[in-house]
Design an enzyme around this catalytic site. Structure first.
Site, short mmCIF file in Angstrom:
data_model
loop_
_atom_site.label_atom_id
_atom_site.label_comp_id
_atom_site.label_asym_id
_atom_site.label_seq_id
_atom_site.Cartn_x
_atom_site.Cartn_y
_atom_site.Cartn_z
CE LYS A 81 -3.54 2.50 2.61
NZ LYS A 81 -4.34 1.95 4.38
CB SER A 157 -7.27 4.69 3.64
OG SER A 157 -6.01 3.95 4.35
CB SER A 181 -7.24 2.14 6.67
OG SER A 181 -8.24 3.92 6.46
#
Length: 506
Positions: A81, A157, A181
């Site tokens: 990520k 996210s 997230s």
């Protein structure tokens, strides 16, 4: 079906097994994943940065003298990520125009552990700007769409990671979670996502603690066994960590998956409304169906809910959130030598940055104390009230719950653009309402997961949230493996060029 398409259906264990048996090379796995990314990601928008040459060079390196010591995911393609852990020499934007072109000189402990486990980083997955919103639609790179319906959000996210795994670009991808997230995009995209116990995984060397322990690092994956194997590989403190999670009672998380619960669990479930005062019927149905399945599997299931609710803790939570966003931006300003300016950020991100800069130390510590008191209150829901000593319930005492089931979000994946309407404060309010009770596990440090058990009539996945005792990921993994066996989900893939669900056989 092409060779690359067949791999798209397999989890990391199954892909690594092809390498172990000599059917494929590590390079074959990586080149097939690269082909899928180049062919499919143009319509998904899940990948932010690629580093194909670096990964292929690693694949060509010799294995060493002891191939029997390779982990179960050796050679598996992987995405990191683009928020948090860094790779030396690889661009790190945190989803923001502010950091476009920034290339850190130092990598992270977590990245090293992923690669020691044999995972091969092909690049970075998109994220919400500095992880602020539960959707991945940043102004720097554009929207990551939901693989099942391209008009809807993949969540955030860690939306890029979840979309990439759901679409079969890679079988497992890094994700992190300071308010949902990992679990929210896992729910939106129909993959498995577990947030570990606070401080189970390291944040160093640059960071010892994020947002007073709200943030945790792990992955989203197609299968429960992949998630457990990764957590076995990356857990444990690094030198200098300020605190760490208790040892794993089961020995390894992989063992918990293999053996199952081994006892009758006491499971509570709740469909109470969150801070927005509503819960979509599909999310409520997902919880009730999961509760019924747990009862069918022999567990004791009770409708019950803790007295502590996230609704009562939103304001102190947002104090930590603003402080964390402001601190992260300030840290990267120092690392990059850049000066933050309003035009380089989305409106909400900038407002949180400014709010964090004006917080008093006393106000911050008051918020921390409020949340710590709530965490102690919530812990009682999971602990036995013992009159018999030794942690065993005495006569007339209450036995604590092993697991609490609930919704991950207040509704299924919303349309793109949902969180960009109105003022920054209105956007934040809408985000909090969508997150339902999910941030509670961040406030308490407890492990929690999203399990992809439910699908709407329109073909959208809806995850079921399960929270366990502090330090007890093993019970969650064991239950998840049992649920996965009873209601398999890994065979579900979005069809190429089609945003709705297409079911394939493995």
């Amino acid at each position: 079906m092409s060779f690359s398409e067949r791999l798209r259906e397999l989890d990391g264990h199954a892909q690594a097994e092809l390498v172990r048996t000599g059917e494929l090379s590590r390079g074959d796995l990586l080149r097939a994943a690269i082909e899928r990314i180049e062919r499919l990601d143009g319509s998904l928008g899940s990948v932010a940065v690629t580093s194909f040459d670096r990964a292929l060079a690693q694949a060509d390196e010799p294995d060493g003298p002891h191939p029997e010591e390779r982990g179960p995911l050796h050679g598996v393609p992987f995405l990191l990520k683009d928020l948090g852990p860094t790779v030396a020499g690889m661009e790190a934007t945190m989803g923001s125009r502010f950091l476009k072109g920034f290339v850190p000189a130092q990598g992270s402990e977590l990245t090293d552990r992923f690669e020691v486990a044999g995972l091969r980083v092909l690049g970075k997955a998109r994220t919400a700007e500095f992880g602020v919103l539960p959707t991945t639609e940043n102004a720097a790179q554009g929207a990551t769409v939901n693989p099942w319906d391209h008009a809807r959000s993949a969540g955030g996210s860690s939306g890029g990671s979840a979309a990439a795994v759901a679409a079969g670009l890679v079988p497992v991808a890094h994700a992190n979670d300071a308010g949902g997230s990992i679990r929210i995009p896992a729910s939106n995209c129909g993959v498995f996502g577990l947030k570990p116990t606070r401080a189970r995984t390291p944040l160093g060397p640059a960071v010892g603690d994020l947002m007073n322990g709200l943030a945790a690092e792990h992955v989203v994956s197609r299968s429960v066994r992949d998630s457990a194997a990764v957590l076995d590989a990356i857990s444990g403190p690094a030198p200098g960590d300020p605190y760490w999670a208790p040892p794993v009672a089961a020995g390894t998380f992989a063992r918990a998956v293999a053996e199952g619960p081994g006892r009758r669990l006491r499971i509570a479930f709740s469909t109470r409304a969150g801070s927005g005062g509503r819960l979509d019927p599909a999310c409520a149905s997902a919880v009730r169906e999961a509760a019924a399945l747990c009862a069918e599997l022999g567990h004791e299931v009770v409708e019950a809910e803790p007295a502590v609710a996230f609704t009562d803790l939103v304001e102190p939570f947002l104090v930590l959130w603003a402080a964390g966003v402001s601190s992260a931006i300030s840290s990267f300003a120092l690392l990059s030598g850049r000066t933050p300016e309003p035009g380089q950020f989305e409106e909400l991100t900038w407002e949180l940055y400014e709010q964090g800069r004006t917080l008093s130390a006393a106000g911050y510590l008051l918020a921390v104390s409020t949340l710590q008191r709530a965490a102690r209150g919530l812990a009682g829901f999971y602990e036995d009230e013992s009159g018999g000593g030794g942690g065993r319930p005495g006569r007339g005492s209450r036995r604590g719950y092993d697991v609490l089931l609930g919704p991950v979000t207040s509704e299924p994946a919303p349309p793109l653009g949902t969180f960009s309407v109105g003022t920054p404060r209105q956007q934040l309010t809408r985000a909090v309402e969508f997150c339902h009770e999910t941030p509670l596990a961040n406030l308490t440090g407890q492990p929690a997961m999203s399990v992809p058990l439910h699908w709407t009539e329109a073909g959208l996945p809806v995850g079921v949230h399960a929270t366990g005792r502090f330090g007890d990921e093993a019970t969650l993994f064991a239950l998840a493996a049992q649920l996965e066996q009873a209601r398999p989900w890994a065979h579900r893939l979005p069809g190429p060029g089609h945003p709705r669900m297409e079911t394939r056989s493995c």
